[in-house]
Design a protein around this motif. Sequence first.
Motif, PDB file in Angstrom:
ATOM      1  N   GLY A   1       9.891   6.535   5.323  1.00 52.91           N
ATOM      2  CA  GLY A   1       8.805   5.588   5.560  1.00 52.91           C
ATOM      3  C   GLY A   1       7.450   6.239   5.766  1.00 52.91           C
ATOM      4  O   GLY A   1       6.523   5.588   6.222  1.00 52.91           O
ATOM      5  N   THR A   2       7.326   7.494   5.440  1.00 54.39           N
ATOM      6  CA  THR A   2       6.036   8.176   5.555  1.00 54.39           C
ATOM      7  C   THR A   2       5.555   8.595   4.176  1.00 54.39           C
ATOM      8  O   THR A   2       6.317   8.611   3.216  1.00 54.39           O
ATOM      9  CB  THR A   2       6.139   9.429   6.451  1.00 54.39           C
ATOM     10  OG1 THR A   2       7.086  10.323   5.865  1.00 54.39           O
ATOM     11  CG2 THR A   2       6.567   9.081   7.861  1.00 54.39           C
ATOM     12  N   VAL A   3       4.288   8.934   4.098  1.00 54.68           N
ATOM     13  CA  VAL A   3       3.702   9.394   2.838  1.00 54.68           C
ATOM     14  C   VAL A   3       3.436  10.886   2.962  1.00 54.68           C
ATOM     15  O   VAL A   3       2.815  11.333   3.917  1.00 54.68           O
ATOM     16  CB  VAL A   3       2.395   8.646   2.525  1.00 54.68           C
ATOM     17  CG1 VAL A   3       1.743   9.203   1.280  1.00 54.68           C
ATOM     18  CG2 VAL A   3       2.659   7.166   2.361  1.00 54.68           C
TER      19      VAL A   3
ATOM     20  N   ALA B   1       8.210  19.526  -4.782  1.00 55.72           N
ATOM     21  CA  ALA B   1       7.254  18.558  -4.233  1.00 55.72           C
ATOM     22  C   ALA B   1       7.729  17.130  -4.444  1.00 55.72           C
ATOM     23  O   ALA B   1       7.585  16.285  -3.546  1.00 55.72           O
ATOM     24  CB  ALA B   1       5.881  18.766  -4.872  1.00 55.72           C
ATOM     25  N   GLU B   2       8.302  16.834  -5.596  1.00 53.14           N
ATOM     26  CA  GLU B   2       8.814  15.479  -5.851  1.00 53.14           C
ATOM     27  C   GLU B   2       9.982  15.148  -4.929  1.00 53.14           C
ATOM     28  O   GLU B   2      10.087  14.039  -4.428  1.00 53.14           O
ATOM     29  CB  GLU B   2       9.231  15.323  -7.313  1.00 53.14           C
ATOM     30  CG  GLU B   2       8.079  15.274  -8.283  1.00 53.14           C
ATOM     31  CD  GLU B   2       7.306  13.976  -8.248  1.00 53.14           C
ATOM     32  OE1 GLU B   2       7.833  12.958  -7.768  1.00 53.14           O
ATOM     33  OE2 GLU B   2       6.154  13.981  -8.706  1.00 53.14           O
ATOM     34  N   ILE B   3      10.858  16.125  -4.696  1.00 57.25           N
ATOM     35  CA  ILE B   3      11.993  15.894  -3.792  1.00 57.25           C
ATOM     36  C   ILE B   3      11.502  15.695  -2.361  1.00 57.25           C
ATOM     37  O   ILE B   3      11.976  14.803  -1.650  1.00 57.25           O
ATOM     38  CB  ILE B   3      13.001  17.057  -3.888  1.00 57.25           C
ATOM     39  CG1 ILE B   3      13.688  17.037  -5.248  1.00 57.25           C
ATOM     40  CG2 ILE B   3      14.031  16.990  -2.759  1.00 57.25           C
ATOM     41  CD1 ILE B   3      14.524  18.257  -5.536  1.00 57.25           C
ATOM     42  N   ALA B   4      10.530  16.500  -1.941  1.00 57.25           N
ATOM     43  CA  ALA B   4       9.973  16.352  -0.591  1.00 57.25           C
ATOM     44  C   ALA B   4       9.275  15.000  -0.439  1.00 57.25           C
ATOM     45  O   ALA B   4       9.388  14.350   0.613  1.00 57.25           O
ATOM     46  CB  ALA B   4       9.009  17.491  -0.302  1.00 57.25           C
ATOM     47  N   ALA B   5       8.572  14.561  -1.468  1.00 52.79           N
ATOM     48  CA  ALA B   5       7.898  13.260  -1.416  1.00 52.79           C
ATOM     49  C   ALA B   5       8.911  12.119  -1.365  1.00 52.79           C
ATOM     50  O   ALA B   5       8.710  11.132  -0.651  1.00 52.79           O
ATOM     51  CB  ALA B   5       6.973  13.098  -2.619  1.00 52.79           C
ATOM     52  N   ALA B   6      10.004  12.261  -2.113  1.00 53.82           N
ATOM     53  CA  ALA B   6      11.045  11.234  -2.079  1.00 53.82           C
ATOM     54  C   ALA B   6      11.698  11.169  -0.701  1.00 53.82           C
ATOM     55  O   ALA B   6      11.966  10.090  -0.181  1.00 53.82           O
ATOM     56  CB  ALA B   6      12.093  11.509  -3.149  1.00 53.82           C
TER      57      ALA B   6
ATOM     58  N   PRO C   1       0.820  -1.212   0.000  1.00 49.95           N
ATOM     59  CA  PRO C   1       0.000   0.000   0.000  1.00 49.95           C
ATOM     60  C   PRO C   1       0.860   1.271   0.000  1.00 49.95           C
ATOM     61  O   PRO C   1       0.462   2.287  -0.550  1.00 49.95           O
ATOM     62  CB  PRO C   1      -0.815  -0.105   1.291  1.00 49.95           C
ATOM     63  CG  PRO C   1      -0.829  -1.550   1.615  1.00 49.95           C
ATOM     64  CD  PRO C   1       0.453  -2.108   1.083  1.00 49.95           C
ATOM     65  N   PHE C   2       2.029   1.182   0.590  1.00 53.10           N
ATOM     66  CA  PHE C   2       2.957   2.313   0.620  1.00 53.10           C
ATOM     67  C   PHE C   2       3.387   2.704  -0.790  1.00 53.10           C
ATOM     68  O   PHE C   2       3.364   3.871  -1.166  1.00 53.10           O
ATOM     69  CB  PHE C   2       4.161   1.928   1.488  1.00 53.10           C
ATOM     70  CG  PHE C   2       5.188   3.005   1.631  1.00 53.10           C
ATOM     71  CD1 PHE C   2       4.943   4.112   2.430  1.00 53.10           C
ATOM     72  CD2 PHE C   2       6.404   2.905   0.977  1.00 53.10           C
ATOM     73  CE1 PHE C   2       5.893   5.104   2.563  1.00 53.10           C
ATOM     74  CE2 PHE C   2       7.364   3.890   1.112  1.00 53.10           C
ATOM     75  CZ  PHE C   2       7.099   4.990   1.906  1.00 53.10           C
ATOM     76  N   VAL C   3       3.769   1.725  -1.608  1.00 53.31           N
ATOM     77  CA  VAL C   3       4.198   1.989  -2.982  1.00 53.31           C
ATOM     78  C   VAL C   3       3.028   2.491  -3.811  1.00 53.31           C
ATOM     79  O   VAL C   3       3.162   3.443  -4.585  1.00 53.31           O
ATOM     80  CB  VAL C   3       4.816   0.715  -3.611  1.00 53.31           C
ATOM     81  CG1 VAL C   3       5.061   0.899  -5.102  1.00 53.31           C
ATOM     82  CG2 VAL C   3       6.097   0.335  -2.900  1.00 53.31           C
ATOM     83  N   ARG C   4       1.868   1.873  -3.662  1.00 53.21           N
ATOM     84  CA  ARG C   4       0.692   2.318  -4.418  1.00 53.21           C
ATOM     85  C   ARG C   4       0.324   3.748  -4.070  1.00 53.21           C
ATOM     86  O   ARG C   4      -0.032   4.536  -4.946  1.00 53.21           O
ATOM     87  CB  ARG C   4      -0.491   1.383  -4.154  1.00 53.21           C
ATOM     88  CG  ARG C   4      -0.413   0.101  -4.933  1.00 53.21           C
ATOM     89  CD  ARG C   4      -1.735  -0.619  -4.984  1.00 53.21           C
ATOM     90  NE  ARG C   4      -2.359  -0.804  -3.695  1.00 53.21           N
ATOM     91  CZ  ARG C   4      -2.224  -1.875  -2.926  1.00 53.21           C
ATOM     92  NH1 ARG C   4      -1.465  -2.875  -3.328  1.00 53.21           N
ATOM     93  NH2 ARG C   4      -2.830  -1.961  -1.773  1.00 53.21           N
ATOM     94  N   GLU C   5       0.422   4.113  -2.802  1.00 50.45           N
ATOM     95  CA  GLU C   5       0.086   5.476  -2.379  1.00 50.45           C
ATOM     96  C   GLU C   5       1.063   6.493  -2.965  1.00 50.45           C
ATOM     97  O   GLU C   5       0.660   7.559  -3.420  1.00 50.45           O
ATOM     98  CB  GLU C   5       0.074   5.573  -0.850  1.00 50.45           C
ATOM     99  CG  GLU C   5      -0.255   6.931  -0.311  1.00 50.45           C
ATOM    100  CD  GLU C   5      -1.664   7.395  -0.634  1.00 50.45           C
ATOM    101  OE1 GLU C   5      -1.915   8.613  -0.539  1.00 50.45           O
ATOM    102  OE2 GLU C   5      -2.516   6.567  -0.982  1.00 50.45           O
TER     103      GLU C   5
END
Length: 110
Positions: free
Chosen positions: A97-99, A86-91, A27-31
Motif C-alpha cells: 500500500g505504499t509507493v 526496481a520493478e519487483i521492489a515497486a510491486a 491516485p495510487f494506481v496513477r502514481e
Amino acid sequence: MHLLTALVLGALAPVIMYYAYGRRASPFVREHCRQSLNLVITVALAAVTYVFVVGMVVAALAEATDGRAALLLLPSLLFVLYWTVAEIAAAAAGFTGTVLRLRPAIPFFR
C-alpha cells in the motif's frame, strides 16, 4: 531482441492501465503507472545510449582485439538487472500500500 520486447511490453502495461482507467483510477494506481513509465523510459535511454556508444568503440576495436572488445557490451545487462529489481521492489511496495519512489528514474511524466 529480448530487451526490446521487454521494454515495449514493460511500457505498454502502464500506458494501458493509465488510459483505460483515466481519471477514474485512484491516485495510487496513477502514481504507480507514472513511476513505471518513468523507469522504463529511463532504462531504455540509458541502455540504448550505452549500447550505441560502446558499440562504436567495439566496432573500432573489433579487428585489433580479435572480437574480444564485444565483451564491453556485457555491462549493458546491468540496466536490465536494475530494471528488474526496481520493478519487483515497486510491486512489493504496492502490495503493502505504499509507493516506491525510484530516484534514478528521470521524471518524464509528472
